[in-house]
Design an enzyme around this catalytic site. Structure first.
Site, PDB file in Angstrom:
ATOM      1  N   SER A   1       0.821  -1.211   0.000  1.00 32.31           N
ATOM      2  CA  SER A   1       0.000   0.000   0.000  1.00 32.31           C
ATOM      3  C   SER A   1       0.856   1.262   0.000  1.00 32.31           C
ATOM      4  CB  SER A   1      -0.912   0.015   1.230  1.00 32.31           C
ATOM      5  OG  SER A   1      -0.130   0.031   2.421  1.00 32.31           O
ATOM      6  N   GLY A   2       2.124   1.135   0.365  1.00 33.84           N
ATOM      7  CA  GLY A   2       2.991   2.305   0.496  1.00 33.84           C
ATOM      8  C   GLY A   2       3.157   2.753   1.932  1.00 33.84           C
TER       9      GLY A   2
ATOM     10  N   HIS B   1      14.179  -2.108   1.041  1.00 27.84           N
ATOM     11  CA  HIS B   1      13.926  -1.186   2.146  1.00 27.84           C
ATOM     12  C   HIS B   1      15.209  -0.461   2.541  1.00 27.84           C
ATOM     13  CE1 HIS B   1       9.793  -2.029   3.944  1.00 27.84           C
ATOM     14  NE2 HIS B   1       9.834  -2.755   2.845  1.00 27.84           N
TER      15      HIS B   1
ATOM     16  N   GLU C   1      18.045  -5.123  14.225  1.00 29.63           N
ATOM     17  CA  GLU C   1      17.042  -6.169  14.021  1.00 29.63           C
ATOM     18  C   GLU C   1      16.700  -6.788  15.366  1.00 29.63           C
ATOM     19  OE1 GLU C   1      18.381  -8.954  11.122  1.00 29.63           O
ATOM     20  OE2 GLU C   1      18.366  -7.499   9.482  1.00 29.63           O
TER      21      GLU C   1
END
Length: 399
Positions: A232-233, A270, A282
């Protein structure tokens, strides 16, 4: 020091001539913008653009008192007729300072791209910084004296604002005004929303501002939740919100998933679009990070955090779920939301919105869907702003 913006648009103006895009089609009335030019106290003109004399007249000013015209763009551009009585345009060499008889001092700021930035100090000591399109200051030293106003290409080079903030040249009371606006962002509410998230604003052509008046500085939301479906962004929206801030800590909750090539490609995409100054960690251990003071935190995403939490709680097994697993998960969610409530640092979190699709065929899938809905609702309750991204378009639900 008084500043009149004769234009606030890109070099070609907005709308661009003969451009059929949606943004240009909507750029009418107060949303139309001429090429950026600044008139400082009627005496200093930064960038001479076509129609500057008419723009000044429309704003109730005249160029007859201009004593110095300085160019900032990386090239001279098309030939422009210099209005009668106005000095020939010039450029100050990087690092040099020019003193005007009016009491203004203008220092040329070196950039990381072709062009010249100008730091202007008024007779009463107010300070403004004007940057050309596509440029950011180079070689900034910390600590720096804070500018009262910054005028820059906030949409095209948000990292320029991040660099200024990193050394204190732009602070909480700095009025950040976006100029050189092009058709990259639809004019109107969407432009206002994007700039406000960066602590900046846009004003119509012809606006006169008083340098040092801080009442219009937008408040940046301290906690934001960005929701959206697959592709979706939502991650782009979350990252865009922090591009103008330095030293962002990006928290990836998905892990590396060794051997999964498709997942590795997602992670790489990303990472490549994030600013190089951001740090990445992470982990799913979010509570300690939320409790610490520090730079802005971007968590992507809560959906994968929940997967890890449900794994640890044994939520996928009905017997374990009934025998304490549900209580364990509820406690972890409560601990997370309490940490968000107490957080002092800026937080932007991303999560999936999965409750509007097909009902999962498995009991574990339905359990995950329900728990993610509960987590999103609880997290949203602690946020000043909540945004839903649909087809790349952000809809503000709160804030």
């Amino acid at each position: 020091m008084e500043l009149t913006l004769l234009g606030t648009g890109a070099a070609a103006g907005l709308p661009r001539p003969d451009c059929p895009c949606a943004a240009c089609s909507a750029a009418i009335g107060s949303h139309a913008r001429a090429a950026t030019a600044l008139l400082v106290d009627g005496a200093l003109l930064l960038d001479l653009t076509p129609g500057a004399a008419f723009a000044a007249a429309r704003a109730g000013h005249s160029l007859s008192g201009v004593r110095q015209v300085l160019l900032s763009h990386p090239h001279q551009g098309p030939a422009i007729e210099v209005p009668a009585g106005v000095p020939q345009p010039g450029r100050v060499p990087d690092g040099r300072e020019l003193a005007l008889l009016t009491g203004h001092r203008v220092r040329a700021v070196a950039l990381d791209a072709p062009g010249t930035g100008y730091a202007v100090t008024g007779p009463d000591g107010q300070r403004l910084l004007y940057l050309p399109p596509g440029g950011a200051p180079a070689g900034l030293e910390e600590p720096a004296e804070t500018y009262d106003m910054v005028l820059a290409d906030v949409v095209g080079r948000p990292d320029a604002l991040a660099k200024l903030r990193a050394v204190g040249a732009a602070g909480p009371t700095t009025d950040v005004v976006a100029v050189h606006l092009d058709h990259d962002v639809p004019p109107g509410p969407e432009l206002v929303r994007r700039l406000a998230a960066a602590g900046a604003r846009a004003v119509p052509d012809g606006t006169t501002l008083v340098v040092g008046a801080y009442e219009d500085v937008p408040d940046v939301p301290r906690r934001t939740l960005v929701l959206g479906g697959a592709r979706s962004g939502k991650s782009v929206e979350a990252e865009r919100r922090l591009e103008s801030f330095p030293d962002v800590l990006y928290v990836a909750t998905g892990g590396s998933r060794g051997g999964d090539g498709e997942w590795a490609a997602r992670v790489r995409a990303h990472r490549e679009r994030r600013p190089g100054s951001w740090r990445t960690v992470e982990t799913c251990d979010l509570v300690p990070l939320l409790k610490e003071d520090g730079p802005p935190l971007l968590v992507d995403c809560l959906s994968l955090w929940l997967t890890d939490a449900m794994d640890l709680a044994g939520a996928w097994d009905d017997a374990e779920w009934a025998d304490g697993g549900e209580r364990t998960l509820r406690a972890r969610v409560r601990e997370l939301t309490e940490a968000v409530r107490a957080a002092r640092r800026t937080v932007v979190a991303v999560s999936n919105e999965v409750g509007s699709g097909i009902v999962p065929a498995t009991a574990s899938g339905r359990r995950y869907r329900d728990e993610l809905g509960r987590l999103n609702a609880a997290f949203a309750d602690e946020c000043e702003q909540v945004v839903l991204v649909v087809a790349g378009q952000a809809v503000v639900l709160r804030g």
